[in-house]
Design a protein around this motif. Structure first.
Motif, PDB file in Angstrom:
ATOM      1  N   ILE A 124       0.941  -1.363  -0.176  1.00  0.00           N
ATOM      2  CA  ILE A 124       0.098   0.231  -0.033  1.00  0.00           C
ATOM      3  C   ILE A 124       1.011   1.237  -0.008  1.00  0.00           C
ATOM      4  O   ILE A 124       1.590   1.272   1.118  1.00  0.00           O
ATOM      5  CB  ILE A 124      -0.861   0.074   1.174  1.00  0.00           C
ATOM      6  N   ALA A 125       0.966   1.965  -1.217  1.00  0.00           N
ATOM      7  CA  ALA A 125       1.827   2.966  -1.230  1.00  0.00           C
ATOM      8  C   ALA A 125       1.145   4.214  -0.553  1.00  0.00           C
ATOM      9  O   ALA A 125       0.087   4.878  -1.017  1.00  0.00           O
ATOM     10  CB  ALA A 125       2.293   3.223  -2.731  1.00  0.00           C
ATOM     11  N   LEU A 126       1.706   4.996   0.491  1.00  0.00           N
ATOM     12  CA  LEU A 126       1.146   5.965   1.048  1.00  0.00           C
ATOM     13  C   LEU A 126       1.846   7.332   0.636  1.00  0.00           C
ATOM     14  O   LEU A 126       3.055   7.318   1.081  1.00  0.00           O
ATOM     15  CB  LEU A 126       1.434   5.733   2.605  1.00  0.00           C
ATOM     16  N   ILE A 127       1.244   7.723  -0.079  1.00  0.00           N
ATOM     17  CA  ILE A 127       1.761   9.159  -0.756  1.00  0.00           C
ATOM     18  C   ILE A 127       1.570  10.324  -0.069  1.00  0.00           C
ATOM     19  O   ILE A 127       0.243  10.734   0.094  1.00  0.00           O
ATOM     20  CB  ILE A 127       1.231   9.184  -2.205  1.00  0.00           C
ATOM     21  N   GLU A 128       2.537  10.946   0.400  1.00  0.00           N
ATOM     22  CA  GLU A 128       2.111  12.055   1.329  1.00  0.00           C
ATOM     23  C   GLU A 128       3.314  13.242   1.413  1.00  0.00           C
ATOM     24  O   GLU A 128       3.591  13.961   2.156  1.00  0.00           O
ATOM     25  CB  GLU A 128       2.478  11.497   2.999  1.00  0.00           C
ATOM     26  N   THR A 129       4.057  13.323   0.041  1.00  0.00           N
ATOM     27  CA  THR A 129       5.161  14.337  -0.175  1.00  0.00           C
ATOM     28  C   THR A 129       4.646  14.627  -1.634  1.00  0.00           C
ATOM     29  O   THR A 129       4.115  13.955  -2.309  1.00  0.00           O
ATOM     30  CB  THR A 129       6.567  13.687  -0.037  1.00  0.00           C
ATOM     31  N   ALA A 130       5.320  15.884  -1.856  1.00  0.00           N
ATOM     32  CA  ALA A 130       5.278  16.448  -3.163  1.00  0.00           C
ATOM     33  C   ALA A 130       5.897  15.282  -4.345  1.00  0.00           C
ATOM     34  O   ALA A 130       5.580  15.361  -5.476  1.00  0.00           O
ATOM     35  CB  ALA A 130       5.909  17.887  -3.309  1.00  0.00           C
ATOM     36  N   THR A 131       6.992  14.942  -3.951  1.00  0.00           N
ATOM     37  CA  THR A 131       7.674  13.769  -4.812  1.00  0.00           C
ATOM     38  C   THR A 131       6.788  12.822  -5.043  1.00  0.00           C
ATOM     39  O   THR A 131       6.790  12.176  -6.196  1.00  0.00           O
ATOM     40  CB  THR A 131       8.841  13.521  -4.085  1.00  0.00           C
ATOM     41  N   GLY A 132       6.150  12.127  -3.976  1.00  0.00           N
ATOM     42  CA  GLY A 132       5.213  11.230  -4.215  1.00  0.00           C
ATOM     43  C   GLY A 132       4.017  11.532  -5.213  1.00  0.00           C
ATOM     44  O   GLY A 132       3.613  10.655  -6.217  1.00  0.00           O
ATOM     45  N   PRO A 135       5.200  -2.722 -10.238  1.00  0.00           N
ATOM     46  CA  PRO A 135       5.065  -4.217  -9.821  1.00  0.00           C
ATOM     47  C   PRO A 135       4.682  -4.348  -8.614  1.00  0.00           C
ATOM     48  O   PRO A 135       5.795  -4.124  -7.625  1.00  0.00           O
ATOM     49  CB  PRO A 135       5.840  -5.158 -10.514  1.00  0.00           C
ATOM     50  N   GLY A 136       3.735  -5.020  -7.738  1.00  0.00           N
ATOM     51  CA  GLY A 136       3.413  -5.302  -6.331  1.00  0.00           C
ATOM     52  C   GLY A 136       2.706  -4.429  -5.583  1.00  0.00           C
ATOM     53  O   GLY A 136       2.286  -4.313  -4.406  1.00  0.00           O
ATOM     54  N   VAL A 137       2.701  -2.813  -6.183  1.00  0.00           N
ATOM     55  CA  VAL A 137       1.639  -1.855  -5.544  1.00  0.00           C
ATOM     56  C   VAL A 137       0.298  -2.191  -5.799  1.00  0.00           C
ATOM     57  O   VAL A 137      -0.133  -2.706  -6.901  1.00  0.00           O
ATOM     58  CB  VAL A 137       2.012  -0.553  -6.034  1.00  0.00           C
ATOM     59  N   VAL A 138      -0.586  -2.771  -4.692  1.00  0.00           N
ATOM     60  CA  VAL A 138      -1.649  -2.780  -4.730  1.00  0.00           C
ATOM     61  C   VAL A 138      -2.831  -1.804  -4.702  1.00  0.00           C
ATOM     62  O   VAL A 138      -4.015  -2.020  -5.253  1.00  0.00           O
ATOM     63  CB  VAL A 138      -2.026  -4.061  -3.661  1.00  0.00           C
ATOM     64  N   ARG A 139      -2.464  -0.778  -3.774  1.00  0.00           N
ATOM     65  CA  ARG A 139      -3.301   0.522  -3.694  1.00  0.00           C
ATOM     66  C   ARG A 139      -2.499   1.631  -3.246  1.00  0.00           C
ATOM     67  O   ARG A 139      -1.414   1.472  -2.697  1.00  0.00           O
ATOM     68  CB  ARG A 139      -4.478  -0.023  -2.410  1.00  0.00           C
ATOM     69  N   LEU A 140      -3.089   2.885  -3.468  1.00  0.00           N
ATOM     70  CA  LEU A 140      -2.384   3.938  -3.243  1.00  0.00           C
ATOM     71  C   LEU A 140      -3.365   4.507  -1.997  1.00  0.00           C
ATOM     72  O   LEU A 140      -4.540   4.643  -1.929  1.00  0.00           O
ATOM     73  CB  LEU A 140      -2.712   5.136  -4.386  1.00  0.00           C
ATOM     74  N   ALA A 141      -2.754   5.129  -1.247  1.00  0.00           N
ATOM     75  CA  ALA A 141      -3.340   5.909   0.043  1.00  0.00           C
ATOM     76  C   ALA A 141      -2.866   7.385   0.033  1.00  0.00           C
ATOM     77  O   ALA A 141      -1.622   7.728  -0.136  1.00  0.00           O
ATOM     78  CB  ALA A 141      -3.196   5.009   1.180  1.00  0.00           C
ATOM     79  N   ALA A 193      -6.594  -1.307  -7.517  1.00  0.00           N
ATOM     80  CA  ALA A 193      -7.845  -1.114  -6.709  1.00  0.00           C
ATOM     81  C   ALA A 193      -7.988   0.516  -6.502  1.00  0.00           C
ATOM     82  O   ALA A 193      -7.098   1.136  -6.561  1.00  0.00           O
ATOM     83  CB  ALA A 193      -7.980  -1.873  -5.382  1.00  0.00           C
ATOM     84  N   ALA A 194      -9.124   1.196  -6.281  1.00  0.00           N
ATOM     85  CA  ALA A 194      -9.407   2.549  -6.036  1.00  0.00           C
ATOM     86  C   ALA A 194      -8.607   2.827  -4.811  1.00  0.00           C
ATOM     87  O   ALA A 194      -8.386   2.162  -3.811  1.00  0.00           O
ATOM     88  CB  ALA A 194     -11.089   2.870  -5.830  1.00  0.00           C
ATOM     89  N   PRO A 195      -8.296   4.239  -4.972  1.00  0.00           N
ATOM     90  CA  PRO A 195      -7.248   4.754  -3.840  1.00  0.00           C
ATOM     91  C   PRO A 195      -8.092   4.640  -2.346  1.00  0.00           C
ATOM     92  O   PRO A 195      -9.395   4.843  -2.181  1.00  0.00           O
ATOM     93  CB  PRO A 195      -7.107   6.172  -4.131  1.00  0.00           C
ATOM     94  N   VAL A 196      -7.325   4.784  -1.309  1.00  0.00           N
ATOM     95  CA  VAL A 196      -7.635   5.039   0.287  1.00  0.00           C
ATOM     96  C   VAL A 196      -7.682   6.502   0.819  1.00  0.00           C
ATOM     97  O   VAL A 196      -6.645   7.097   0.661  1.00  0.00           O
ATOM     98  CB  VAL A 196      -6.785   4.052   0.904  1.00  0.00           C
ATOM     99  N   ALA A 205     -12.179   3.624   0.028  1.00  0.00           N
ATOM    100  CA  ALA A 205     -11.651   2.916   1.358  1.00  0.00           C
ATOM    101  C   ALA A 205     -11.167   4.354   2.048  1.00  0.00           C
ATOM    102  O   ALA A 205     -10.829   5.356   1.891  1.00  0.00           O
ATOM    103  CB  ALA A 205     -10.723   1.931   1.380  1.00  0.00           C
ATOM    104  N   LYS A 206     -11.001   3.950   3.638  1.00  0.00           N
ATOM    105  CA  LYS A 206     -10.344   4.991   4.279  1.00  0.00           C
ATOM    106  C   LYS A 206      -9.413   4.472   5.431  1.00  0.00           C
ATOM    107  O   LYS A 206      -9.767   3.345   5.820  1.00  0.00           O
ATOM    108  CB  LYS A 206     -11.739   5.842   4.977  1.00  0.00           C
ATOM    109  N   MET A 207      -8.486   5.259   5.619  1.00  0.00           N
ATOM    110  CA  MET A 207      -7.622   4.793   7.063  1.00  0.00           C
ATOM    111  C   MET A 207      -8.288   5.453   8.182  1.00  0.00           C
ATOM    112  O   MET A 207      -8.961   6.722   8.071  1.00  0.00           O
ATOM    113  CB  MET A 207      -6.372   5.577   6.846  1.00  0.00           C
TER     114      MET A 207
END
Length: 275
Positions: free
Chosen positions: A118-126, A137-143, A180-183, A210-212
């Motif tokens: 689950i790739a938690l994107i929380e920076t400008a670079t991300g 490959p291997g990333v199932v979902r963005l958060a 899958a749709a993001p979180v 989905a939601k954290m």
């Protein structure tokens, strides 16, 4: 991809709520699993002070050794804790790794080679590399980590809807990559159930599914926000009925033209309601 990895990836893809539990609070692990959360995240990052990182990692490992299954949020790749955290990704009872500060770099590729991510994107670079992250490959979902992203971007406003253009970009990137749709990110005030539900409804309108969560009280409101309303269900039934009666040709309903995309959306909503 082996069968176990496929099962883990499917579980992450289908989940509606992801409940965080601090890794230094092992007495809460089983309670979190019993809360009804689709997925529990044992957190080694923000919820754990530096002095307790090793203790938290050991507590998580012991719980996994005893048969527990969960996602583990590791510390960011540029921290001194990352190497030993990443080693946990090899544990057979880790169903996924949540990678904080995710971006299209070697750290993402390394972790994704070991475990569904689950790739938690929380920076400008991300955000700037979100399409490449989704396609890794291997990333199932963005958060979307809105709190850290606001800090990184030096956004002073509390208006969370400033991130809507980024949300839409996450949705497009996920769809284009076939994941899958993001979180959606957390709602910090867990006692404000209305705010939590409203945040999920808004994110849902932008394609999030989905939601954290940071407290079990938030789970029910997330589920409610993702459930179609009775009026939406009734309207979808009328659209499907009108389409069936027309034999598949375009037809007007309540002054609105009902064509194939509208019918397909109605079928999708009814499928969501049934699920």
């Amino acid at each position: 991809m082996n069968a176990a990895t496929q099962r883990s990836s499917a579980r992450i893809a289908d989940a509606r709520h992801f409940l965080f539990v601090p890794g230094n609070r092992p007495e809460r692990f089983d309670k979190a699993v019993a809360s009804g959360a689709d997925v529990v995240i044992l957190d080694l990052e923000d919820a754990v002070p530096a002095a307790e990182k090793e203790l938290a990692r050991d507590a998580v490992r012991r719980w996994l050794d005893a048969g527990g299954e969960a996602v583990v949020r590791i510390n960011a790749a540029d921290t001194p804790y990352a190497r030993e955290d990443i080693a946990l990704a090899r544990h057979p009872n880790v169903i996924s790794i949540m990678l904080p500060k995710a971006a299209a770099d070697s750290a993402l590729a390394q972790v994704a080679a070991l475990s569904p991510v689950i790739a938690l994107i929380e920076t400008a670079t991300g955000v700037a590399s979100v399409e490449a992250v989704a396609s890794c490959p291997g990333v199932v979902r963005l958060a979307l980590g809105t709190i850290d992203l606001a800090l990184d971007l030096d956004i002073l406003s509390d208006d969370d809807r400033l991130f809507d253009p980024i949300r839409l970009r996450f949705t497009v990137a996920s769809r284009a990559a076939g994941i899958a749709a993001p979180v959606e990110g957390v709602t910090a005030n867990f006692r404000d159930r209305g705010a939590n539900e409203a945040a999920m409804r808004h994110a849902r309108a932008l394609g999030f599914r989905a939601k954290m969560c940071i407290h079990p009280q938030q789970l029910a409101t997330v589920s409610a926000a993702l459930r179609p309303s009775e009026s939406e269900i009734e309207q979808a039934r009328r659209i499907v009925a009108a389409d069936n009666a027309s034999g598949g040709t375009a037809v007007a309903l309540d002054g609105r033209m009902i064509d194939r995309p509208v019918v397909a959306r109605a079928h999708r909503l009814l499928a969501d309601a049934a699920a």
